[in-house]
Design an enzyme around this catalytic site. Structure first.
Site, PDB file in Angstrom:
ATOM      1  N   ASP A   1      -0.364  -7.528   1.338  1.00 51.86           N
ATOM      2  CA  ASP A   1       0.215  -6.186   1.462  1.00 51.86           C
ATOM      3  C   ASP A   1       1.735  -6.292   1.582  1.00 51.86           C
ATOM      4  O   ASP A   1       2.315  -6.083   2.648  1.00 51.86           O
ATOM      5  CB  ASP A   1      -0.393  -5.473   2.673  1.00 51.86           C
TER       6      ASP A   1
ATOM      7  N   HIS B   1       0.818  -1.220   0.000  1.00 56.17           N
ATOM      8  CA  HIS B   1       0.000   0.000   0.000  1.00 56.17           C
ATOM      9  C   HIS B   1       0.849   1.267   0.000  1.00 56.17           C
ATOM     10  O   HIS B   1       0.349   2.350  -0.296  1.00 56.17           O
ATOM     11  CB  HIS B   1      -0.986  -0.007   1.184  1.00 56.17           C
TER      12      HIS B   1
ATOM     13  N   SER C   1       4.142   2.428   8.244  1.00 55.22           N
ATOM     14  CA  SER C   1       3.818   1.429   7.230  1.00 55.22           C
ATOM     15  C   SER C   1       5.073   0.903   6.536  1.00 55.22           C
ATOM     16  O   SER C   1       5.996   1.662   6.215  1.00 55.22           O
ATOM     17  CB  SER C   1       2.902   2.038   6.168  1.00 55.22           C
ATOM     18  N   GLY C   2       5.079  -0.393   6.275  1.00 53.51           N
ATOM     19  CA  GLY C   2       6.185  -1.013   5.567  1.00 53.51           C
ATOM     20  C   GLY C   2       7.368  -1.346   6.441  1.00 53.51           C
ATOM     21  O   GLY C   2       8.282  -2.065   6.020  1.00 53.51           O
TER      22      GLY C   2
END
Length: 470
Positions: free
Chosen positions: A287, A240, A383-384
């Site tokens: 994801d 994402h 995120s990530g």
């Protein structure tokens, strides 16, 4: 409402639209249910009408077409699929001890240590997508997991020509019912923190070298997501973060830093970006994404890779692991200037799926971590980034920060992409897109000729194709 933990660069209308994600997800689940029912009816109709199934049950499906081939034809040395995908993913490392296995005759077989050589070790590492080989160890058969003891094979190195050396499954494998020891393979010195001596929401500031695999992904020169170094040219992050913006020139990877902004820091260029083909922005599954750097990283203690888990390796519920990143320190806040980190326990999918938590949202591709009472969590901008767990003094990447409801709320722990589910996809990208390491002459002599000669390996395996001396 479940939202991804990316630092938003959307306009106000797009942010408002994202806040309706929960409703869209519920509607999407209904659509999927209806679609599944229609597909089932269609399958039954076709199966009854013409006696032909629509799946490759018991067979291998070529990814580039609908063609099915026998599972025994996979990894047999002969290309049967148009793009050769039947000859990929023929090697893997399994269990806690990184036991080497090869796919032969449709069965994963554990490689015995008899006749094993450094040349075979380098070939296996190359197939796994790594540029180099560190070492092989020999383990007693009785010391490995029971399910790895059943199918054994000995690789005959004389069957490999120089042109075939990168594909060890092309060699004649001699099936065995017993061997004294099996091969454990190490392709990368990873999971160590040589420059560190002894939190996000509710967390503390991190010390230099504490998480040397942590990177900051900059989109148009601003921090957007985190990522983890898993190989000299590979950074793992969330799909994402890059979906719709997978243009390498817009991104840069910043390593070895503690604080934003990064005045004077080196921005590393991205060559390619890959995200899982089944990821969809309206969903939360698959994801996962990889960034391939233009040039390989030099590991120096402050910059180091984290290990990927092995196939079949699980991490027990309640195990304390670490999250880290430059995300907001409160829901909806600005990204942090300093790298924060926090210790959180792993949660079972059963606990995370119960009513009042994330009922109906948790899939096998997800793993939850955090406290049901709230207080400590990852947040927007994380995120990530990594969910890292220490195992026998080696750090392994268990999850990638994906989504959650708010930040550090009660009964809303962080949700991460489960790396053990994504291993096949990760190694496929690394194998297909491995290419060569672009390094200079000194490195070639150091890592190519010198190292390979000392291990008795032909210079055919030198780490660069740019120099005739290799």
């Amino acid at each position: 409402m479940p939202i991804t933990k990316v630092q938003p660069f959307l306009d106000e209308n797009e942010q408002a639209e994202e806040k309706t994600l929960r409703g869209r997800l519920l509607a999407h689940r209904v659509e999927l249910l209806i679609g599944a029912c229609l597909l089932l009816v269609l399958c039954l109709a076709v199966g009854i009408g013409v006696g032909v199934g629509l799946s490759c049950t018991g067979k291998f499906r070529c990814g580039s077409s609908s063609r099915c081939i026998s599972s025994s034809a996979q990894c047999d040395g002969a290309v049967d699929c148009e793009h050769g995908e039947d000859e990929l993913l023929c090697v893997r490392l399994s269990g806690k001890s990184s036991v080497l296995q090869v796919l032969s005759g449709g069965v994963w077989r554990t490689v015995c240590s008899e006749d094993w050589t450094p040349t075979l070790g380098l070939s296996a590492c190359r197939q796994l997508g790594y540029p180099r080989y560190v070492e092989s160890n020999y383990l007693p058969l009785s010391s490995i997991e029971e399910d790895l003891q059943n199918h054994l094979v000995s690789i005959n190195p004389s069957q490999l020509s120089p042109q075939q050396a990168i594909k060890i499954h092309n060699a004649t494998g001699i099936s065995k019912t017993h061997c004294s020891s099996v091969t454990s393979l190490k392709c990368l010195d990873c999971g160590y923190r040589p420059s560190y001596s002894p939190r996000i929401v509710g967390g503390n500031l991190s010390a230099e070298g504490q998480f040397p695999w942590q990177v900051s992904l900059h989109f148009q020169r601003e921090h957007l997501c985190g990522g983890s170094i898993v190989a000299p040219r590979w950074v793992l992050t969330a799909a994402h973060c890059v979906y719709g913006f997978a243009y390498p020139t817009l991104w840069a990877v910043v390593v070895g830093m503690m604080e934003q902004p990064v005045n004077g820091a080196q921005y590393l260029s991205v060559e390619k970006i890959f995200y899982h083909s089944r990821y969809r922005p309206k969903g939360l599954d698959y994801d996962i994404a990889l960034m391939k750097l233009v040039k390989p990283l030099l590991f120096n203690g402050v910059v180091e890779p984290i290990c990927l888990p092995n196939f079949g390796e699980e991490f027990e519920d309640g195990k304390m692991c670490w999250i880290s990143g430059w995300g907001a320190t409160e829901d909806g806040g600005e990204a942090s200037i300093s790298l924060h980190s926090a210790s959180v326990p792993l949660l079972s999918n059963k606990a995370c799926s119960q009513p009042g938590v994330y009922q109906g949202f948790i899939s096998p591709w997800m793993i939850c971590a955090g406290y049901l009472e709230g207080g400590i969590d990852s947040c927007q901008g994380d995120s990530g980034g990594p969910l890292a767990c220490e195992d026998s003094s080696v750090w392994k990447l268990v999850g990638v920060t994906s989504w959650g409801q708010g930040c550090a709320e009660r009964n809303k722990p962080g949700v991460y992409t489960r790396i053990s589910q994504a291993l096949t996809w990760i190694h496929e990208q690394m194998e297909v897109n491995r290419g060569w390491d672009y390094i200079d002459g000194a490195d070639c002599n150091r890592w190519g000729d010198a190292e390979n000669f000392s291990a008795g390996i032909s210079t055919h395996f030198c780490d660069t194709c740019l120099l005739t001396s290799c």
